[in-house]
Design a protein around this motif. Structure first.
Motif, mmCIF file in Angstrom:
data_model
loop_
_atom_site.group_PDB
_atom_site.id
_atom_site.type_symbol
_atom_site.label_atom_id
_atom_site.label_comp_id
_atom_site.label_asym_id
_atom_site.label_seq_id
_atom_site.Cartn_x
_atom_site.Cartn_y
_atom_site.Cartn_z
ATOM 1 N N ARG A 139 -79.175 -76.961 79.094
ATOM 2 C CA ARG A 139 -80.175 -77.714 78.326
ATOM 3 C C ARG A 139 -80.684 -78.918 79.105
ATOM 4 N NH1 ARG A 139 -78.465 -76.777 71.996
ATOM 5 N NH2 ARG A 139 -78.016 -74.544 72.277
ATOM 6 N N TRP A 160 -81.562 -71.167 71.295
ATOM 7 C CA TRP A 160 -82.195 -72.465 71.544
ATOM 8 C C TRP A 160 -83.439 -72.302 72.411
ATOM 9 C CZ3 TRP A 160 -82.698 -75.274 76.187
ATOM 10 C CH2 TRP A 160 -83.128 -76.599 76.041
ATOM 11 N N ASN A 176 -86.525 -73.235 70.265
ATOM 12 C CA ASN A 176 -86.686 -74.664 70.461
ATOM 13 C C ASN A 176 -87.422 -74.962 71.766
ATOM 14 O OD1 ASN A 176 -86.143 -77.400 71.336
ATOM 15 N ND2 ASN A 176 -84.598 -77.548 69.746
#
Length: 140
Positions: A44, A79, A83
């Motif tokens: 991330r 994710w 996202n």
């Protein structure tokens, strides 16, 4: 520590244990994934720096070299799909992604799962080497 010198047409933007994020003067971001365990925090962090570079530079294309990338875990796949990619498209103008395929079959399948689940106008294509990937990125 790996040798972090880059050719004159490239500039290292970010580096952690999982990836190096490089701005190429031909107008794309290159992600070099390192052969190590994929930890959520490192993944991330790398992707957030890619987004920062897209936003700051106006670059909209990414070449992601998955050759040595280990499999991305399901929570991180979720994710990315729900996202990060939508934010990158919306906030950074992310429009085109060339992926150099992973040597590891599980990693390749995880990447396919992510890209096949995207509901964004992101163009994605897979390649066996950097020259083909770069050619595709630069034709548009």
């Amino acid at each position: 520590m790996p040798d972090l010198r880059y050719p004159i047409h490239e500039s290292l933007f970010f580096h952690n244990s999982l990836a190096s994020i490089i701005a190429h003067n031909l107008g794309y971001v290159r992600i070099e994934w390192h052969p190590t365990l994929v930890r959520t925090s490192d993944l991330r962090e790398a992707y957030e720096h890619v987004l920062l570079l897209l936003k700051d530079s106006g670059i909209t294309k990414v070449l992601s070299d998955h050759q040595l990338l280990a499999a991305i875990m399901p929570d991180d796949q979720y994710w990315l799909v729900n996202n990060w990619v939508p934010r990158a498209v919306r906030e950074g103008g992310y429009s085109r992604c060339a992926i150099i395929q992973a040597y590891d079959v599980i990693s390749h399948l995880a990447t396919l799962k992510v890209t096949n689940s995207l509901a964004t106008p992101l163009a994605v294509n897979y390649f066996d080497d950097q020259r083909q990937a770069e050619g595709w990125l630069l034709q548009a």
